[in-house]
Design a protein around this motif. Structure first.
Motif, PDB file in Angstrom:
ATOM      1  N   GLU A  89       0.833  -1.199   0.000  1.00  0.00           N
ATOM      2  CA  GLU A  89       0.000   0.000   0.000  1.00  0.00           C
ATOM      3  C   GLU A  89       0.872   1.255   0.000  1.00  0.00           C
ATOM      4  O   GLU A  89       1.812   1.374   0.786  1.00  0.00           O
ATOM      5  CB  GLU A  89      -0.919   0.012   1.222  1.00  0.00           C
ATOM      6  CG  GLU A  89      -1.871   1.189   1.251  1.00  0.00           C
ATOM      7  CD  GLU A  89      -2.812   1.153   2.449  1.00  0.00           C
ATOM      8  OE1 GLU A  89      -3.590   2.109   2.617  1.00  0.00           O
ATOM      9  OE2 GLU A  89      -2.753   0.163   3.219  1.00  0.00           O
ATOM     10  N   GLY A  90       0.581   2.175  -0.881  1.00  0.00           N
ATOM     11  CA  GLY A  90       1.316   3.424  -0.945  1.00  0.00           C
ATOM     12  C   GLY A  90       2.555   3.393  -1.817  1.00  0.00           C
ATOM     13  O   GLY A  90       3.169   4.446  -2.058  1.00  0.00           O
ATOM     14  N   PHE A  91       2.929   2.217  -2.314  1.00  0.00           N
ATOM     15  CA  PHE A  91       4.161   2.120  -3.106  1.00  0.00           C
ATOM     16  C   PHE A  91       4.088   2.944  -4.380  1.00  0.00           C
ATOM     17  O   PHE A  91       4.979   3.736  -4.680  1.00  0.00           O
ATOM     18  CB  PHE A  91       4.463   0.652  -3.428  1.00  0.00           C
ATOM     19  CG  PHE A  91       5.470   0.464  -4.529  1.00  0.00           C
ATOM     20  CD1 PHE A  91       6.800   0.800  -4.337  1.00  0.00           C
ATOM     21  CD2 PHE A  91       5.084  -0.026  -5.779  1.00  0.00           C
ATOM     22  CE1 PHE A  91       7.736   0.651  -5.357  1.00  0.00           C
ATOM     23  CE2 PHE A  91       6.002  -0.180  -6.792  1.00  0.00           C
ATOM     24  CZ  PHE A  91       7.329   0.162  -6.589  1.00  0.00           C
ATOM     25  N   ARG A  92       3.033   2.755  -5.175  1.00  0.00           N
ATOM     26  CA  ARG A  92       2.927   3.491  -6.436  1.00  0.00           C
ATOM     27  C   ARG A  92       2.789   4.996  -6.193  1.00  0.00           C
ATOM     28  O   ARG A  92       3.293   5.810  -6.967  1.00  0.00           O
ATOM     29  CB  ARG A  92       1.754   2.962  -7.268  1.00  0.00           C
ATOM     30  CG  ARG A  92       2.033   1.602  -7.864  1.00  0.00           C
ATOM     31  CD  ARG A  92       0.813   0.961  -8.482  1.00  0.00           C
ATOM     32  NE  ARG A  92       0.379   1.663  -9.685  1.00  0.00           N
ATOM     33  CZ  ARG A  92      -0.796   2.286  -9.818  1.00  0.00           C
ATOM     34  NH1 ARG A  92      -1.649   2.314  -8.796  1.00  0.00           N
ATOM     35  NH2 ARG A  92      -1.126   2.852 -10.946  1.00  0.00           N
ATOM     36  N   ARG A  93       2.122   5.368  -5.116  1.00  0.00           N
ATOM     37  CA  ARG A  93       2.022   6.788  -4.775  1.00  0.00           C
ATOM     38  C   ARG A  93       3.405   7.367  -4.473  1.00  0.00           C
ATOM     39  O   ARG A  93       3.750   8.458  -4.935  1.00  0.00           O
ATOM     40  CB  ARG A  93       1.095   6.980  -3.576  1.00  0.00           C
ATOM     41  CG  ARG A  93       0.875   8.450  -3.201  1.00  0.00           C
ATOM     42  CD  ARG A  93       0.020   8.594  -1.954  1.00  0.00           C
ATOM     43  NE  ARG A  93       0.661   7.997  -0.782  1.00  0.00           N
ATOM     44  CZ  ARG A  93       0.172   6.946  -0.128  1.00  0.00           C
ATOM     45  NH1 ARG A  93      -0.936   6.359  -0.526  1.00  0.00           N
ATOM     46  NH2 ARG A  93       0.820   6.473   0.932  1.00  0.00           N
ATOM     47  N   ASP A  94       4.207   6.639  -3.701  1.00  0.00           N
ATOM     48  CA  ASP A  94       5.569   7.093  -3.411  1.00  0.00           C
ATOM     49  C   ASP A  94       6.391   7.184  -4.694  1.00  0.00           C
ATOM     50  O   ASP A  94       7.191   8.109  -4.869  1.00  0.00           O
ATOM     51  CB  ASP A  94       6.254   6.140  -2.427  1.00  0.00           C
ATOM     52  CG  ASP A  94       5.857   6.402  -0.976  1.00  0.00           C
ATOM     53  OD1 ASP A  94       5.287   7.464  -0.696  1.00  0.00           O
ATOM     54  OD2 ASP A  94       6.112   5.513  -0.131  1.00  0.00           O
ATOM     55  N   TYR A  95       6.197   6.206  -5.578  1.00  0.00           N
ATOM     56  CA  TYR A  95       6.969   6.215  -6.826  1.00  0.00           C
ATOM     57  C   TYR A  95       6.596   7.432  -7.678  1.00  0.00           C
ATOM     58  O   TYR A  95       7.473   8.165  -8.148  1.00  0.00           O
ATOM     59  CB  TYR A  95       6.712   4.923  -7.608  1.00  0.00           C
ATOM     60  CG  TYR A  95       7.660   4.756  -8.776  1.00  0.00           C
ATOM     61  CD1 TYR A  95       8.901   4.158  -8.595  1.00  0.00           C
ATOM     62  CD2 TYR A  95       7.332   5.231 -10.041  1.00  0.00           C
ATOM     63  CE1 TYR A  95       9.794   4.023  -9.656  1.00  0.00           C
ATOM     64  CE2 TYR A  95       8.209   5.104 -11.099  1.00  0.00           C
ATOM     65  CZ  TYR A  95       9.440   4.502 -10.899  1.00  0.00           C
ATOM     66  OH  TYR A  95      10.314   4.388 -11.958  1.00  0.00           O
ATOM     67  N   PHE A  96       5.321   7.669  -7.878  1.00  0.00           N
ATOM     68  CA  PHE A  96       4.858   8.804  -8.663  1.00  0.00           C
ATOM     69  C   PHE A  96       5.323  10.124  -8.068  1.00  0.00           C
ATOM     70  O   PHE A  96       5.682  11.061  -8.799  1.00  0.00           O
ATOM     71  CB  PHE A  96       3.328   8.758  -8.745  1.00  0.00           C
ATOM     72  CG  PHE A  96       2.698   9.991  -9.337  1.00  0.00           C
ATOM     73  CD1 PHE A  96       2.921  10.342 -10.665  1.00  0.00           C
ATOM     74  CD2 PHE A  96       1.872  10.802  -8.567  1.00  0.00           C
ATOM     75  CE1 PHE A  96       2.332  11.483 -11.213  1.00  0.00           C
ATOM     76  CE2 PHE A  96       1.284  11.935  -9.102  1.00  0.00           C
ATOM     77  CZ  PHE A  96       1.515  12.277 -10.433  1.00  0.00           C
ATOM     78  N   SER A  97       5.370  10.202  -6.742  1.00  0.00           N
ATOM     79  CA  SER A  97       5.703  11.466  -6.084  1.00  0.00           C
ATOM     80  C   SER A  97       7.137  11.904  -6.346  1.00  0.00           C
ATOM     81  O   SER A  97       7.474  13.070  -6.157  1.00  0.00           O
ATOM     82  CB  SER A  97       5.463  11.356  -4.573  1.00  0.00           C
ATOM     83  OG  SER A  97       6.410  10.508  -3.953  1.00  0.00           O
ATOM     84  N   GLN A  98       7.990  10.990  -6.816  1.00  0.00           N
ATOM     85  CA  GLN A  98       9.379  11.354  -7.093  1.00  0.00           C
ATOM     86  C   GLN A  98       9.500  12.280  -8.310  1.00  0.00           C
ATOM     87  O   GLN A  98      10.474  13.028  -8.431  1.00  0.00           O
ATOM     88  CB  GLN A  98      10.227  10.098  -7.318  1.00  0.00           C
ATOM     89  CG  GLN A  98      10.182   9.100  -6.184  1.00  0.00           C
ATOM     90  CD  GLN A  98      10.353   9.740  -4.828  1.00  0.00           C
ATOM     91  OE1 GLN A  98      11.241  10.574  -4.634  1.00  0.00           O
ATOM     92  NE2 GLN A  98       9.493   9.373  -3.883  1.00  0.00           N
ATOM     93  N   ALA A  99       8.525  12.228  -9.223  1.00  0.00           N
ATOM     94  CA  ALA A  99       8.611  13.039 -10.445  1.00  0.00           C
ATOM     95  C   ALA A  99       7.285  13.728 -10.746  1.00  0.00           C
ATOM     96  O   ALA A  99       7.016  14.074 -11.883  1.00  0.00           O
ATOM     97  CB  ALA A  99       9.031  12.165 -11.621  1.00  0.00           C
ATOM     98  N   ARG A 100       6.486  13.945  -9.737  1.00  0.00           N
ATOM     99  CA  ARG A 100       5.138  14.474  -9.938  1.00  0.00           C
ATOM    100  C   ARG A 100       5.139  15.791 -10.710  1.00  0.00           C
ATOM    101  O   ARG A 100       4.374  15.968 -11.667  1.00  0.00           O
ATOM    102  CB  ARG A 100       4.446  14.659  -8.592  1.00  0.00           C
ATOM    103  CG  ARG A 100       3.004  15.115  -8.720  1.00  0.00           C
ATOM    104  CD  ARG A 100       2.357  15.424  -7.375  1.00  0.00           C
ATOM    105  NE  ARG A 100       0.940  15.671  -7.562  1.00  0.00           N
ATOM    106  CZ  ARG A 100      -0.033  14.845  -7.199  1.00  0.00           C
ATOM    107  NH1 ARG A 100       0.277  13.702  -6.621  1.00  0.00           N
ATOM    108  NH2 ARG A 100      -1.292  15.152  -7.415  1.00  0.00           N
ATOM    109  N   THR A 101       5.985  16.737 -10.313  1.00  0.00           N
ATOM    110  CA  THR A 101       6.007  18.045 -10.968  1.00  0.00           C
ATOM    111  C   THR A 101       6.492  17.932 -12.404  1.00  0.00           C
ATOM    112  O   THR A 101       5.906  18.516 -13.326  1.00  0.00           O
ATOM    113  CB  THR A 101       6.900  19.020 -10.185  1.00  0.00           C
ATOM    114  OG1 THR A 101       6.403  19.143  -8.844  1.00  0.00           O
ATOM    115  CG2 THR A 101       6.913  20.393 -10.840  1.00  0.00           C
ATOM    116  N   VAL A 102       7.548  17.167 -12.615  1.00  0.00           N
ATOM    117  CA  VAL A 102       8.097  16.990 -13.959  1.00  0.00           C
ATOM    118  C   VAL A 102       7.068  16.326 -14.870  1.00  0.00           C
ATOM    119  O   VAL A 102       6.859  16.754 -16.014  1.00  0.00           O
ATOM    120  CB  VAL A 102       9.396  16.162 -13.908  1.00  0.00           C
ATOM    121  CG1 VAL A 102       9.846  15.781 -15.314  1.00  0.00           C
ATOM    122  CG2 VAL A 102      10.492  16.940 -13.200  1.00  0.00           C
ATOM    123  N   LEU A 103       6.407  15.299 -14.370  1.00  0.00           N
ATOM    124  CA  LEU A 103       5.398  14.616 -15.174  1.00  0.00           C
ATOM    125  C   LEU A 103       4.227  15.548 -15.484  1.00  0.00           C
ATOM    126  O   LEU A 103       3.669  15.518 -16.585  1.00  0.00           O
ATOM    127  CB  LEU A 103       4.899  13.369 -14.448  1.00  0.00           C
ATOM    128  CG  LEU A 103       5.914  12.225 -14.367  1.00  0.00           C
ATOM    129  CD1 LEU A 103       5.462  11.177 -13.351  1.00  0.00           C
ATOM    130  CD2 LEU A 103       6.119  11.584 -15.727  1.00  0.00           C
TER     131      LEU A 103
END
Length: 270
Positions: A89-103
């Protein structure tokens, strides 16, 4: 199609220009605590699979995993880590958060994310994890996708990946049918390739329409990296479909309302 940058911020213009010019951008991870959680999670799952205690230094443990597994047992380890991390739980959210602004700048604010994040492990001198030169778009991926590539350890030299810059890539793809095989293609573009150097704590977003790949890892450490695809929710799909491979993660209220809305019965009957 020429991009209209009139309404972009200065930061968006700089990022856009860099992405068009290089085919990729590398930035510091936006959520370092989240990234450290991922590294700790991955190292803990790997250690558990091997019957070991959770390591006190996850990065060092991952770098040296080749001292604990063989080429024959590597895939079992990779599949175990891949499955368990994606169930967390929360893994994909943590992954996305690494590049959220750039994406958000490169893809848009309504994003579809790959449902399972991929994991690559490449031990020194192991030729079983090589991805020969390829472009994902030529294998059934949508040209509207980008890839977030996140290392769990420092990646450099042959421990990383390579990418062909956009200008040269266009020249090569225009004559791709003239190459008899991937080896001939690689021989022709070898001197034009950009070898990525990226440290743990950074993240790369790249254009998967460009030729890229890796070679045998000749460095003394093991590479651990993750990759995940993103695209605009309302952009065209190819073989990988929404609901099957992709999941909307940042759908906005106006879109959700519009998707759910149905005209009253008989409203257009005339």
């Amino acid at each position: 199609m020429e991009l209209n940058t009139e309404f972009l911020t200065d930061e968006e213009r700089r990022l856009t220009s860099e992405f068009f010019d290089k085919g990729y951008v590398i930035r510091d991870a936006e959520d370092r605590p989240g990234l450290d959680r991922i590294q700790t999670l991955v190292a803990g799952i790997a250690a558990d699979h091997l019957g070991l205690d959770a390591p006190s230094d996850p990065g060092a443990f991952l770098n040296e995993i080749h001292t604990r597994v063989t080429g024959q047992t590597l895939n079992d380890l990779r599949l175990t880590v891949f499955n368990r991390m994606n169930q967390q739980e929360g893994f994909r959210r943590d992954y996305f958060s690494q590049a959220r602004t750039v994406l958000g700048m490169l893809v848009g604010n309504e994003i579809a994310m790959q449902r399972r994040v991929n994991l690559s492990i490449q031990m020194p001198d192991d030729d079983s994890s090589i991805l020969p030169v390829h472009a994902d778009v030529l294998s059934g991926d949508s040209p509207y996708e980008v890839v977030q590539w996140t290392p769990m350890v420092d990646c450099y030299g042959t421990k990383a990946m390579y990418i062909l810059p956009p200008k040269r890539n266009q020249e090569v793809q225009d004559s791709l049918k003239n190459y008899p095989d991937a080896d001939a293609l690689m021989e022709d573009i070898r001197d034009d390739l950009v070898w990525i150097e990226i440290a743990y704590g950074q993240v790369m977003v790249f254009n998967q329409n460009l030729l890229h790949g890796n070679v045998v890892n000749a460095e003394p450490e093991t590479r651990w990296s993750m990759n995940c695809r993103y695209k605009g929710v309302f952009t065209p799909y190819a073989d990988k479909r929404l609901g099957e491979f992709f999941e909307p993660i940042t759908l906005r209220p106006a879109s959700a309302i519009g998707i759910a809305y149905q005209l009253p019965g008989g409203f257009r009957d005339a």
